[in-house]
Write an enzyme that holds these catalytic residues in place. Structure first.
Site, PDB file in Angstrom:
ATOM      1  N   HIS A 153       0.829  -1.217   0.000  1.00  0.00           N
ATOM      2  CA  HIS A 153       0.000   0.000   0.000  1.00  0.00           C
ATOM      3  C   HIS A 153       0.863   1.266   0.000  1.00  0.00           C
ATOM      4  CE1 HIS A 153      -3.277  -2.734   1.377  1.00  0.00           C
ATOM      5  NE2 HIS A 153      -2.292  -3.266   2.081  1.00  0.00           N
ATOM      6  N   SER A 274      16.047  21.553 -15.677  1.00  0.00           N
ATOM      7  CA  SER A 274      14.927  22.431 -15.993  1.00  0.00           C
ATOM      8  C   SER A 274      15.487  23.740 -16.512  1.00  0.00           C
ATOM      9  CB  SER A 274      14.096  22.683 -14.739  1.00  0.00           C
ATOM     10  OG  SER A 274      13.391  23.911 -14.858  1.00  0.00           O
ATOM     11  N   LYS A 280      16.693  21.443 -10.382  1.00  0.00           N
ATOM     12  CA  LYS A 280      15.940  20.262 -10.828  1.00  0.00           C
ATOM     13  C   LYS A 280      16.798  19.238 -11.536  1.00  0.00           C
ATOM     14  CE  LYS A 280      11.613  20.339 -11.428  1.00  0.00           C
ATOM     15  NZ  LYS A 280      10.552  19.551 -10.811  1.00  0.00           N
ATOM     16  N   GLU A 287       9.933   8.596 -16.788  1.00  0.00           N
ATOM     17  CA  GLU A 287       8.558   9.049 -17.058  1.00  0.00           C
ATOM     18  C   GLU A 287       8.107   8.602 -18.447  1.00  0.00           C
ATOM     19  OE1 GLU A 287       7.934  13.294 -15.240  1.00  0.00           O
ATOM     20  OE2 GLU A 287      10.022  13.071 -15.786  1.00  0.00           O
TER      21      GLU A 287
END
Ligand code: ARG
Length: 463
Positions: A153, A274, A280, A287
């Site tokens: 979970h 970024s 970043k 992704e």
């Protein structure tokens, strides 16, 4: 090609909706290979004169060279790769080229071409998946004893090792590879010679063409031969499951590389910065692996829907099998490559993982097990006692190992000092020695077994 029956050419829009050359030109090598096998058989069977066979063979090789060199001009009015090759062949060898299409049809031709392409692609995917397994097994061996939290979970459940987590994906990929191989074995029957749908009256030798193209045997029913796209569906299905595995791992990497988790570090090679936020470091490759699973599953769903309403045998709908299949299997190949690179380069953040492994009362099960083993409590009662102790610790915002013996005894008077040994994360993982458990020795043995196995596969033995 069918000028005899038609007085005028197709409408502009008809040509646009009908033509597949824009995407099936990639089947040129398979198409020419199939034609070479077919014409050789026609010669052997005495259906074509040897001189025509030789001329057609030379011509096909010349067409292949033109396509490889990029000098071939593809024309939309020639519809698809089969007609494009034949048309150019006619220009090169003259009227003899017209004999190549004896005893076959584009229906059996396209099925053969697609099977050849899918077969090669499955072989490549299998090899790439083995490469990813190897990268994961190497990480697993290096981090057989690196503790981390195991989740259910997405809540801290019990400590595991990083190597154990890596090996979970090695197992999934083993099943994926099994599915690629199963699909390959089942597709390996040759449709060539089924002709349009009914077979042919020429005395062809389908066993010969099947063997020449590396198939195990010819397909046994001519209708099925040209109507079947199971091989594409099955491959896309295997690809979808594999893509889902990669997507789950990619999702973990996205979560784990966040500042909040900070479990692993991806290399510069597989992250991006970024343009506006200098701090970043984005896990774009992960992704995109996660996202591309959508394309793969979409291709499977799309083709299932294309096929589901088709009466036997061939319908032009089936031309829509190509773009999705090409795109999806290519996307999966890219995902496997990107994942392999990411895994090779990634470094787990051992101190953070160790701290996280011990938080969230992750050794509560070890405490309950101790109560069962040492004090003879029934597990349900041990569970209850442990729950009370977690409550006490949580109220004081401390770990279980920070409870005093008095606090422990308030829940169960027979608890002794010895309990503290099982509350440590290292002890917890090394006690999980059941077969398939996370104990570092187990992980080391499994990683080594996999590396031996995969090394043997790389040396050419059958994995
Ligand atoms: N381009 C077609 C396809 O991909 C080839 C088969 C055409 N057959 C036909 N009867 N029109 O399906």
């Amino acid at each position: 090609m069918w000028g005899g029956r038609f007085a005028s050419g197709p409408a502009e829009i008809m040509e646009e909706i009908n033509a597949s050359i824009g995407f099936d030109k990639r089947l040129a090598p398979q198409d020419i290979r199939g034609s070479l096998a077919h014409v050789a058989m026609l010669g052997e069977a005495g259906i074509l004169p040897k001189a025509d066979v030789a001329a057609i063979q030379d011509g096909l090789k010349a067409v292949a060279t033109e396509i490889e060199s990029g000098g071939f001009v593809f024309k939309r009015e020639l519809e698809d790769i089969h007609m494009s090759v034949e048309s150019r062949l006619t220009e090169i060898v003259g009227p003899a080229a017209g004999r190549l299409h004896t005893a076959r049809s584009r229906n059996d031709q396209v099925a053969t071409d697609m099977k050849l392409w899918v077969r090669d692609t499955l072989d490549n995917l299998d090899e790439q998946a083995a490469g990813l397994q190897r990268a994961l097994a190497e990480k697993a061996l290096a981090h057989a004893g690196t503790v981390m939290p195991g989740f259910t979970h997405l809540q801290s459940a019990q400590p595991v090792t990083f190597g154990h987590h890596c090996l979970a994906y090695v197992e999934m990929l083993a099943r994926d590879r099994g599915r690629f191989r199963d699909a390959r074995a089942r597709l390996n029957e040759c449709p060539l010679g089924a002709a349009a749908l009914a077979g042919t009256s020429f005395p062809i030798d389908r066993h010969a063409t099947a063997a020449a193209l590396g198939f195990d045997r010819p397909t046994a029913n001519s209708l099925d031969s040209v109507a079947d796209r199971d091989f594409a569906l099955e491959s896309l299905s295997a690809a979808s499951i594999c893509a889902v595995h990669l997507s789950r791992f990619a999702e973990e990497l996205v979560v784990w590389t966040s500042a909040q988790f900070d479990f692993v570090r991806l290399s510069d090679g597989y992250t991006t910065g970024s343009s506006i936020m200098p701090q970043k470091r984005n896990p774009d490759a992960a992704e995109l692996v996660r996202a591309k699973s959508g394309r793969v599953i979409g291709a499977l769903t799309g083709l299932l829907i294309v096929m589901k309403g088709l009466p036997l045998a061939y319908s032009k709908d089936m031309q829509e099998d190509k773009e999705g299949t090409f795109d999806a299997l290519q996307a999966l190949s890219l995902c496997l490559a990107a994942m392999t690179g990411m895994v090779r380069d990634l470094e787990p953040n051992a101190p953070v993982l160790a701290r996280a492994a011990g938080s969230g009362y992750a050794t509560a099960t070890d405490l309950a097990d101790w109560l069962v083993r040492e004090l003879g409590l029934p597990f349900r009662e041990a569970h209850h006692v442990t729950g009370r102790l977690v409550g006490t610790a949580s109220a004081r915002s401390v770990g279980l190992e920070e409870l005093t013996l008095d606090e422990m005894r308030a829940a169960e008077p027979r608890i002794t000092d010895a309990v503290y040994a099982v509350l440590g994360v290292e002890n917890s993982v090394s006690s999980r020695t059941s077969y398939g458990g996370t104990a570092p020795d187990n992980v080391r043995a499994q990683a080594t077994r996999w590396l031996d196995h995969l090394g043997a596969a790389a040396d050419g033995a059958n994995a």
